[in-house]
Design an enzyme around this catalytic site. Structure first.
Site, PDB file in Angstrom:
ATOM      1  N   GLU A 115      -8.840  41.117  56.423  1.00  0.00           N
ATOM      2  CA  GLU A 115      -8.406  40.586  55.118  1.00  0.00           C
ATOM      3  C   GLU A 115      -8.645  39.081  55.098  1.00  0.00           C
ATOM      4  OE1 GLU A 115      -4.191  41.186  54.666  1.00  0.00           O
ATOM      5  OE2 GLU A 115      -4.087  39.914  52.888  1.00  0.00           O
TER       6      GLU A 115
ATOM      7  N   HIS B  97      -8.613  35.372  52.568  1.00  0.00           N
ATOM      8  CA  HIS B  97      -8.256  34.664  51.331  1.00  0.00           C
ATOM      9  C   HIS B  97      -8.742  33.235  51.449  1.00  0.00           C
ATOM     10  CE1 HIS B  97      -5.666  37.965  50.166  1.00  0.00           C
ATOM     11  NE2 HIS B  97      -5.243  37.981  51.413  1.00  0.00           N
TER      12      HIS B  97
ATOM     13  N   PRO C  18     -10.649  41.173  42.166  1.00  0.00           N
ATOM     14  CA  PRO C  18     -10.606  40.640  40.807  1.00  0.00           C
ATOM     15  C   PRO C  18     -10.624  39.117  40.726  1.00  0.00           C
ATOM     16  CG  PRO C  18      -8.460  41.504  41.445  1.00  0.00           C
ATOM     17  CD  PRO C  18      -9.437  41.941  42.510  1.00  0.00           C
ATOM     18  N   ASN C  19     -11.334  38.649  39.715  1.00  0.00           N
ATOM     19  CA  ASN C  19     -11.433  37.226  39.348  1.00  0.00           C
ATOM     20  C   ASN C  19     -12.275  36.391  40.304  1.00  0.00           C
ATOM     21  OD1 ASN C  19      -9.715  37.427  36.978  1.00  0.00           O
ATOM     22  ND2 ASN C  19      -8.051  37.763  38.430  1.00  0.00           N
TER      23      ASN C  19
ATOM     24  N   TYR D 249      -9.111  26.921  44.470  1.00  0.00           N
ATOM     25  CA  TYR D 249     -10.152  27.730  45.116  1.00  0.00           C
ATOM     26  C   TYR D 249     -11.443  26.982  45.420  1.00  0.00           C
ATOM     27  CZ  TYR D 249      -6.988  31.451  43.735  1.00  0.00           C
ATOM     28  OH  TYR D 249      -5.874  32.244  43.597  1.00  0.00           O
TER      29      TYR D 249
ATOM     30  N   ASN E  57     -11.523  40.525  50.395  1.00  0.00           N
ATOM     31  CA  ASN E  57     -10.598  39.644  49.681  1.00  0.00           C
ATOM     32  C   ASN E  57     -10.214  40.429  48.434  1.00  0.00           C
ATOM     33  OD1 ASN E  57      -9.156  37.787  48.259  1.00  0.00           O
ATOM     34  ND2 ASN E  57     -10.671  36.147  48.392  1.00  0.00           N
TER      35      ASN E  57
ATOM     36  N   ARG F 221     -13.130  28.747  38.458  1.00  0.00           N
ATOM     37  CA  ARG F 221     -11.745  29.217  38.391  1.00  0.00           C
ATOM     38  C   ARG F 221     -10.821  28.304  39.209  1.00  0.00           C
ATOM     39  NH1 ARG F 221      -9.346  34.244  41.923  1.00  0.00           N
ATOM     40  NH2 ARG F 221      -7.278  34.216  40.987  1.00  0.00           N
TER      41      ARG F 221
ATOM     42  N   ARG G 130       1.910  29.338  48.988  1.00  0.00           N
ATOM     43  CA  ARG G 130       1.836  29.325  47.522  1.00  0.00           C
ATOM     44  C   ARG G 130       3.083  30.010  46.939  1.00  0.00           C
ATOM     45  NH1 ARG G 130      -3.770  31.310  45.483  1.00  0.00           N
ATOM     46  NH2 ARG G 130      -2.890  30.434  43.566  1.00  0.00           N
TER      47      ARG G 130
ATOM     48  N   ALA H  94      -5.664  39.373  43.690  1.00  0.00           N
ATOM     49  CA  ALA H  94      -4.275  39.668  43.330  1.00  0.00           C
ATOM     50  C   ALA H  94      -3.837  41.072  43.743  1.00  0.00           C
ATOM     51  CB  ALA H  94      -4.085  39.476  41.835  1.00  0.00           C
TER      52      ALA H  94
HETATM   53  C1  DQA Z   1      -6.802  34.950  46.769  1.00  0.00           C
HETATM   54  C2  DQA Z   1      -5.276  34.723  46.733  1.00  0.00           C
HETATM   55  C3  DQA Z   1      -4.618  35.671  45.761  1.00  0.00           C
HETATM   56  O1  DQA Z   1      -3.224  35.437  45.722  1.00  0.00           O
HETATM   57  C4  DQA Z   1      -5.173  35.470  44.364  1.00  0.00           C
HETATM   58  O2  DQA Z   1      -4.609  36.405  43.469  1.00  0.00           O
HETATM   59  C5  DQA Z   1      -6.651  35.527  44.320  1.00  0.00           C
HETATM   60  C6  DQA Z   1      -7.407  34.851  45.382  1.00  0.00           C
HETATM   61  C7  DQA Z   1      -7.501  33.913  47.650  1.00  0.00           C
HETATM   62  O3  DQA Z   1      -8.651  34.159  48.008  1.00  0.00           O
HETATM   63  O4  DQA Z   1      -6.935  32.852  47.954  1.00  0.00           O
HETATM   64  O5  DQA Z   1      -7.260  36.035  43.382  1.00  0.00           O
HETATM   65  O6  DQA Z   1      -7.041  36.233  47.313  1.00  0.00           O
END
Ligand code: DQA
Length: 147
Positions: free
Chosen positions: A98, A100, A10-11, A23, A74, A18, A107, A77
């Site tokens: 995994e 990120h 998501p996102n 990011y 990835n 964003r 964080r 959240a």
């Molecule tokens: C994320 C880190 C997560 O905590 C966050 O909710 C994201 C992006 C990252 O790529 O740093 O959406 O996965």
């Protein structure tokens, strides 16, 4: 040929605009393009997909388990909330890495715990878009060593 499913949660479709301070300014399209270029240079395939919906991510993990060699995920959240995604990873027989963009461990406290970490072969975080490239190299090396 080795094929890796790259699953963005998501996102991440909003990357580029964003929270650029967290990011960066690279878009998801650019990240996917760089991954495709690296894959080509390593002689493997990548299939990049993004969804904002937890159940779709679960479906893609099941499909990857049936058809591909490994997964780079990835989960955004959902990393910090989803038992369903963790169970899907535990259920499939292929390696999952995994990734990120940000260093989730430095964080907010709610980002420190990953439901996925205990069921993946490794976690890479904090290197921005390069986290994906390092993750791809890692999973390819793992597959080559274990096949
Ligand atoms: C994320 C880190 C997560 O905590 C966050 O909710 C994201 C992006 C990252 O790529 O740093 O959406 O996965």
């Amino acid at each position: 040929m080795i094929t890796i499913a790259v699953i963005h949660g998501p996102n991440l479709n909003l990357l580029g605009t964003r929270e650029p301070g967290v990011y960066g300014s690279t878009s998801l399209k650019e990240i996917n393009h760089t991954l495709e270029q690296l894959a080509e240079s390593l002689g493997v395939n990548v299939l990049c997909q993004q969804s904002n919906h937890e159940g779709i991510l679960v479906d893609w993990l099941h499909q990857a388990g049936a058809s591909y060699s490994g997964v780079l995920i990835n989960a955004g959240a959902y990393t910090h909330t989803s038992v369903a995604i963790r169970d899907a990873i535990a259920a499939i027989q292929i390696p999952v890495v995994e990734v990120h963009l940000s260093n989730i461990h430095k964080r907010e406290e709610f980002r420190h715990y990953s439901y996925l970490a205990p069921v993946v072969i490794g976690q890479i975080c904090g290197f921005g878009p390069d986290s994906y490239l390092l993750g791809l190299r890692g999973i390819i090396q793992h597959l080559q060593q274990h096949n």
